[in-house]
Design a protein around this motif. Structure first.
Motif, PDB file in Angstrom:
ATOM      1  N   SER A 113      25.398  77.852  79.805  1.00  0.00           N
ATOM      2  CA  SER A 113      25.773  78.666  79.729  1.00  0.00           C
ATOM      3  C   SER A 113      25.874  79.604  81.354  1.00  0.00           C
ATOM      4  CB  SER A 113      25.323  79.839  78.817  1.00  0.00           C
ATOM      5  OG  SER A 113      24.020  80.026  79.080  1.00  0.00           O
TER       6      SER A 113
ATOM      7  N   ASN B 201      26.922  80.299  84.814  1.00  0.00           N
ATOM      8  CA  ASN B 201      28.017  79.935  85.491  1.00  0.00           C
ATOM      9  C   ASN B 201      28.077  78.970  86.640  1.00  0.00           C
ATOM     10  OD1 ASN B 201      29.389  81.739  83.911  1.00  0.00           O
ATOM     11  ND2 ASN B 201      29.831  83.435  85.433  1.00  0.00           N
TER      12      ASN B 201
ATOM     13  N   LEU C 177      34.485  82.523  86.693  1.00  0.00           N
ATOM     14  CA  LEU C 177      34.249  82.321  85.213  1.00  0.00           C
ATOM     15  C   LEU C 177      33.847  83.421  84.506  1.00  0.00           C
ATOM     16  CD1 LEU C 177      32.350  78.829  85.535  1.00  0.00           C
ATOM     17  CD2 LEU C 177      34.719  79.211  84.783  1.00  0.00           C
ATOM     18  N   HIS C 178      34.261  83.569  83.056  1.00  0.00           N
ATOM     19  CA  HIS C 178      34.110  84.858  82.264  1.00  0.00           C
ATOM     20  C   HIS C 178      33.859  84.135  80.924  1.00  0.00           C
ATOM     21  CE1 HIS C 178      35.259  87.623  85.511  1.00  0.00           C
ATOM     22  NE2 HIS C 178      36.156  86.745  85.833  1.00  0.00           N
ATOM     23  N   ASP C 179      32.713  84.804  80.240  1.00  0.00           N
ATOM     24  CA  ASP C 179      32.594  84.156  78.766  1.00  0.00           C
ATOM     25  C   ASP C 179      33.543  84.260  78.072  1.00  0.00           C
ATOM     26  OD1 ASP C 179      29.889  83.572  79.639  1.00  0.00           O
ATOM     27  OD2 ASP C 179      29.151  85.178  78.970  1.00  0.00           O
TER      28      ASP C 179
ATOM     29  N   LYS D 108      34.303  79.095  78.228  1.00  0.00           N
ATOM     30  CA  LYS D 108      34.334  80.192  79.604  1.00  0.00           C
ATOM     31  C   LYS D 108      35.807  80.097  79.842  1.00  0.00           C
ATOM     32  CE  LYS D 108      29.726  80.137  81.143  1.00  0.00           C
ATOM     33  NZ  LYS D 108      29.308  81.520  80.982  1.00  0.00           N
TER      34      LYS D 108
ATOM     35  N   CYS E  22      41.051  77.907  79.706  1.00  0.00           N
ATOM     36  CA  CYS E  22      39.673  78.093  79.027  1.00  0.00           C
ATOM     37  C   CYS E  22      39.123  76.701  79.017  1.00  0.00           C
ATOM     38  CB  CYS E  22      40.089  78.765  77.594  1.00  0.00           C
ATOM     39  SG  CYS E  22      38.626  79.081  76.502  1.00  0.00           S
TER      40      CYS E  22
END
Length: 309
Positions: free
Chosen positions: A23, A25, A48-50, A73, A84
């Motif tokens: 998790s 990045n 990157l974004h959750d 992510k 994604c």
């Protein structure tokens, strides 16, 4: 503890430890860059974004069930969502993995229909990370392989292939594409499969605790929990750490274990060694020594060393 209950706990621990490390990045980006882009820096940490790992599906059109990806992510460039990526971690091969993956991917594509802010459609890419070391992935890798059907229907069935990466079987070149912490996990998986270590370069770990926790559950050996201070010190002195440092530490703490035994399941190896020692002590009529060894770790190590000579 019942064997089934213990196995479930161990599987949950592996799942949590894998997710916790991946998790981050920097780790996530490194895995994608190494496996999909030959180690080129295509995806950065900041891009990157959750993503929401949960989605729902209905059974019989009524009952709602939840499904959860391991890690997901979004890859974004400024305000544009490019893709994604999702990770699915597997310790054992699973024949129905294509059905699981198409369920996750389908839910993600479906969500794009209801996202009013995102007008451009983007791809969903799932990486199945196989952590097994005893045998390669021999289960299905495509939707068609999971189905039983009349061959006359074949050309009308849309296939769906999954991306499986057999981590313990990556080549030297593929492992060296990794730049961050996950490389040490790959080195361990390779060593666990082959029973020997390679001459890898030392590296600086950014997530020492997460790495040690994952190695603990992969190896089933709690000795990794005792290594954090040791690893921190080695990194200060040497500028980084290598798998050879882990092995030497384990061998010093593990009663002169062979290199093959270091990479076997730790608790099983240690238990077998202790059981053999106690059997030898009983045969020799040394029950008092056995009692003392059961409660005195240093004395136990002393006896283990003596009886292995």
């Amino acid at each position: 503890m019942p064997i089934l209950y213990y196995t479930i706990i161990l599987m949950n621990e592996k799942d949590i430890s894998e997710k916790t490390l991946e998790s981050h990045n920097d780790v996530f980006a490194d895995i994608v860059n190494a496996l999909l882009f030959e180690g080129k820096l295509i995806i950065t940490e900041s891009s990157l974004h959750d993503a929401q790992p949960f989605s729902n599906y209905k059974v019989d059109g009524r009952t709602l069930h939840a499904q959860e990806r391991d890690v997901a992510k979004y890859w974004q460039n400024d305000t544009i969502r490019l893709s994604c990526f999702g990770f699915e971690n597997q310790t054992e091969p699973e024949a129905d993995m294509p059905l699981r993956v198409i369920g996750y991917d389908g839910a993600s594509y479906r969500s794009q229909l209801t996202d009013k802010k995102q007008t451009d459609r983007y791809p969903i890419i799932t990486l199945v990370l196989y952590f097994g070391t005893k045998h390669k992935w021999k289960k299905h890798r495509s939707l068609k392989e999971t189905l039983s059907y009349d061959e006359r229907l074949s050309r009308f069935i849309s296939d769906y292939k999954i991306n499986v990466f057999e981590l313990a079987w990556l080549t030297d070149e593929e492992i060296n594409r990794f730049k961050g912490d996950f490389k040490i996990v790959l080195e361990y998986l390779r060593a666990k499969r082959t029973g020997k270590i390679e001459n890898w370069d030392r590296q600086k770990l950014e997530h020492t605790h997460e790495i040690l926790d994952l190695l603990r559950v992969i190896s089933n050996d709690s000795i990794f929990l005792q290594m954090e201070d040791f690893i921190v010190q080695i990194q200060k002195e040497e500028g980084g750490v290598g798998m050879c440092d882990f092995v030497q530490k384990i061998k010093r703490e593990g009663f002169n274990m062979t290199q093959q035994e270091v990479f076997a399941d730790g608790e099983n190896v240690a238990t077998n060694k202790i059981m053999r020692l106690f059997a030898n002590l009983i045969d020799a009529g040394k029950t008092e020594e056995m009692k003392k060894a059961a409660s005195d770790r240093e004395y136990l190590k002393k006896l283990m060393d003596e009886y292995q000579k």
